[in-house]
Motif scaffolding. Structure first.
Motif, PDB file in Angstrom:
ATOM      1  N   LEU A 136      74.774 -28.630  -0.057  1.00 24.50           N
ATOM      2  CA  LEU A 136      73.539 -28.691   0.729  1.00 24.50           C
ATOM      3  C   LEU A 136      72.864 -27.317   0.816  1.00 24.50           C
ATOM      4  O   LEU A 136      71.649 -27.214   0.733  1.00 24.50           O
ATOM      5  N   GLU A 191      62.999 -24.237   4.542  1.00 25.45           N
ATOM      6  CA  GLU A 191      64.318 -24.760   4.166  1.00 25.45           C
ATOM      7  C   GLU A 191      65.059 -25.283   5.384  1.00 25.45           C
ATOM      8  O   GLU A 191      65.658 -26.349   5.356  1.00 25.45           O
ATOM      9  N   ASN A 194      63.700 -28.487   6.563  1.00 24.36           N
ATOM     10  CA  ASN A 194      64.098 -29.565   5.642  1.00 24.36           C
ATOM     11  C   ASN A 194      65.536 -30.004   5.872  1.00 24.36           C
ATOM     12  O   ASN A 194      65.834 -31.192   5.895  1.00 24.36           O
ATOM     13  N   ILE A 195      66.425 -29.011   6.028  1.00 29.29           N
ATOM     14  CA  ILE A 195      67.834 -29.322   6.252  1.00 29.29           C
ATOM     15  C   ILE A 195      67.982 -30.103   7.551  1.00 29.29           C
ATOM     16  O   ILE A 195      68.716 -31.082   7.628  1.00 29.29           O
ATOM     17  N   GLU A 197      65.868 -32.094   8.888  1.00 31.71           N
ATOM     18  CA  GLU A 197      65.429 -33.468   8.649  1.00 31.71           C
ATOM     19  C   GLU A 197      66.498 -34.263   7.901  1.00 31.71           C
ATOM     20  O   GLU A 197      66.764 -35.405   8.221  1.00 31.71           O
ATOM     21  N   GLN A 198      67.121 -33.605   6.901  1.00 31.13           N
ATOM     22  CA  GLN A 198      68.161 -34.288   6.114  1.00 31.13           C
ATOM     23  C   GLN A 198      69.359 -34.684   6.957  1.00 31.13           C
ATOM     24  O   GLN A 198      69.858 -35.793   6.848  1.00 31.13           O
ATOM     25  N   VAL A 199      69.852 -33.739   7.784  1.00 33.62           N
ATOM     26  CA  VAL A 199      71.077 -34.038   8.527  1.00 33.62           C
ATOM     27  C   VAL A 199      70.788 -34.765   9.837  1.00 33.62           C
ATOM     28  O   VAL A 199      71.676 -35.392  10.395  1.00 33.62           O
TER      29      VAL A 199
END
Lengths: 378, 280
Positions: A136, A191, A194-195, A197-199
């Motif tokens: 990730l 970044e 974004n991370i 949002e992903q997790v």
């Protein structure tokens, strides 16, 4: 259908329960009150920023959430459980430190695995989780390195990975980007968002950098002297500040003192010593009372040609100084009453003659839209 | 102007160094003197080294001193580290200032007083509980621990303060309980301070004459006690040989330490280079 406010759960309190609730939280160090009776509700999946100058209490608040400091009074409730007296090692939170606090005697891999080992997870599962998280943050090739063999940006990502690998309910970030240089910081801001949002983990970020807070956050709280001055979305905070302190701390603003002349249902007219200011939306003000008007520098148009007809929201002055930033220019305009008004204007025309249209000592006319001026009570 | 100043500095440093090292060089030279009388040169010889190696007294003293130094250093490091942790990591507890003051008091206490008071303590304990039944290894070791632990505490305290609490907080945040934080993070980070504290306590113990003289008993001679008692009867060539051996040991240790530090420095430079390549 879901309510239309899934992106903004704080607007629909009947259908959304807050994930983190802070109630009447107070922390004192000796005679100094670092955090002064604050209340806050944060919802699942938010990226909430605590913004303020140094010593405003934002870090103390974060440290209380992590369990490194314990409050004098008040409570911290995470997902319905009161955490106020739970020690750090039993809280469902993880923290990313400003200094990153990577363990220098352990490799990247071992740093990240440390938290999982404390939970007694078996080795193969730990290896899988570490591998996933390294992917990730794009550090698979560096897992055997020691922290001191990594660059600042890489260390930052290891710290983020280490705090995320335990899949905390709440991630606390203390100035996560402060140690990076400017260019890397800008890139990392996106970044980080974004991370998040992903997790899907709820983030609380402490920062003193307003640009960082504006870019990252779903909502933010502006803190001063241990209290919240205002809580809202970046747009709310910037365009609708409630006090001079907030208007001044976030971005810059020209402040003009005046007296309410007319208080209509759909407009307010304020008389100031540089002319009348007309605001085309209603504010709860008392006619005749003293009031502050704030106008953002980019909301003011600057021109060398006089306006067609006289009216409110128009002033004139002389260019006292210019700050040329390339994309925009900052004009400091000296008014007849001696006040200086800041105006920023994008340079959207390339000056072929290599000279700008407006220069020092020019007489200029300023005006702004009726919706642009902001009224501040304090 | 500049030339003359640098010549001045060269002379001064040479004089200074000469003052430090000429006595030791003389000692080494005289240890190879054949003559029984130290100031009379009788030609080169290793005769006194032979005498030294055959002397059981000397070897008993060396072995006693090393044993005391080792046990002392180990206990002083454990106790000193615990006190330093209490001072730095346990916040403001009741009596902290008093504790801190009493912890470092042995640093400024005259050795005579420490030695005398410990002797009084051991004698009264012997009368009250019958322990220690005789003075020697145990009493000297206890006496050494009492003052060495202050040195260790100061060394470790400085390191702990410099380290900050971030790493320990990070470990706790990741779910490590306090004891785990101590063993996995604090102690490994303290290793350099623990090592230098241990070595300091070891050296202080080897070096101590005054306190050991007070609390020792019949037959228990540490190396300094032995050397001093022999020197009182006049300079002796075999003691010169012993001193030369000690100088050699110290020199080897210092050289080893320098080598280790040089290696570490080179590794740090390599790490920095690796780190720099990371951002590009």
């Amino acid at each position: 259908m879901e309510s239309s406010n899934t992106d903004m759960p704080w607007l629909d309190r009947d259908n959304n329960k807050p994930f983190v609730e802070i109630r009447g939280l107070t922390k004192k160090f000796g005679d100094v009150t670092a955090v002064d009776n604050v209340d806050l509700e944060i919802y699942r999946g938010e990226l909430f920023c605590l913004l303020g100058g140094s010593g405003c209490g934002k870090s103390t608040l974060l440290r209380m959430l992590a369990g490194f400091e314990f409050p004098e009074s008040g409570s911290i409730i995470i997902e319905g459980t009161d955490m106020s007296s739970v020690p750090a090692y039993e809280r469902p939170t993880n923290m990313m430190f400003q200094s990153y606090a990577l363990f220098p005697h352990m490799s990247v891999e071992k740093n990240i695995a440390f938290g999982l080992q404390q939970d007694g997870m078996n080795k193969s599962e730990i290896a899988d989780r570490v591998h996933e998280i390294l992917k990730l943050v794009e550090l698979q090739d560096f897992k055997k390195r020691k922290p001191q063999q990594l660059s600042g940006g890489q260390r930052q990502r290891v710290a983020l990975a280490r705090s995320l690998v335990k899949e905390p309910k709440l991630l606390l970030l203390d100035e996560p980007l402060a140690a990076l240089d400017k260019k890397l910081r800008k890139q990392t801001q996106f970044e980080l968002a974004n991370i998040q949002e992903q997790v899907g983990v709820t983030f609380i970020v402490v920062t003193h950098d307003q640009e960082e807070a504006m870019t990252l956050s779903t909502r933010m709280a502006v803190m001063d002297a241990g209290r919240f001055k205002q809580i809202g979305t970046p747009t709310e905070i910037y365009e609708f500040p409630e006090s001079r302190m907030v208007a001044d701390f976030i971005g810059s603003a020209n402040f003009i003192e005046g007296r309410v002349k007319e208080d209509g249902a759909d407009h307010v007219l304020v008389e100031t010593d540089m002319g009348e200011v007309y605001i085309d939306h209603g504010h709860a003000v008392v006619s005749g009372s003293k009031i502050w008007v704030a106008i953002r520098p980019e909301k003011i148009s600057i021109s060398k040609t006089p306006p067609a007809k006289a009216g409110p929201n128009q002033i004139q002055g002389i260019v006292d100084d210019i700050g040329y930033l390339g994309d925009t220019s900052i004009y400091k305009v000296l008014l007849e009453n001696g006040q200086i008004v800041d105006v920023t204007s994008p340079n959207h025309i390339r000056p072929i003659s290599r000279k700008h249209a407006i220069t020092w000592e020019d007489k200029v006319y300023l005006n702004w839209a009726p919706s642009s001026a902001m009224l501040l009570n304090s | 102007m500049h030339g003359s100043r640098s010549r001045f500095l060269t002379i001064m440093i040479s004089l200074g160094m000469a003052f430090f090292y000429i006595p030791m060089i003389l000692l080494v030279i005289y240890s190879f003197n054949y003559s029984k009388l130290v100031p009379v040169w009788g030609g080169w010889s290793t005769r006194w080294y032979k005498v030294l190696f055959e002397s059981a007294d000397v070897w008993n003293a060396v072995s006693l001193s090393l044993k005391i130094a080792f046990v002392n250093a180990t206990f002083a490091t454990i106790l000193g580290t615990l006190s330093a942790l209490a001072m730095v990591r346990f916040g403001r507890f009741k009596g902290r200032t008093l504790f801190g003051g009493m912890l470092v008091a042995p640093l400024v206490m005259p050795e005579i007083i420490t030695g005398l008071s410990l002797l009084v303590l051991f004698i009264s304990m012997q009368q009250l509980f019958g322990w220690p039944s005789e003075r020697g290894f145990t009493t000297i070791t206890i006496a050494h621990i009492t003052f060495s632990l202050a040195y260790v505490a100061v060394t470790v305290q400085a390191r702990l303060t410099g380290m900050g609490e971030d790493l320990e907080e990070a470990a706790a945040d990741l779910g490590a309980k306090p004891f785990k934080v101590l063993t996995a993070i604090t102690l490994p980070r303290l290793t350099p301070a623990l090592a230098s504290g241990w070595l300091l306590a070891f050296t202080l113990s080897l070096d101590d004459l005054v306190i050991a003289s007070f609390v020792t008993g019949p037959g228990a001679n540490t190396l300094p006690i032995l050397i001093f008692s022999r020197i009182r009867l006049g300079l002796r060539p075999d003691i010169n040989a012993l001193a030369t051996m000690i100088i050699l040991t110290v020199a080897v240790c210092v050289a080893l330490a320098a080598l280790i530090m040089y290696r570490q420095h080179k590794r740090d430079l390599l790490d920095q280079q690796m780190a720099k390549r990371g951002d590009s």
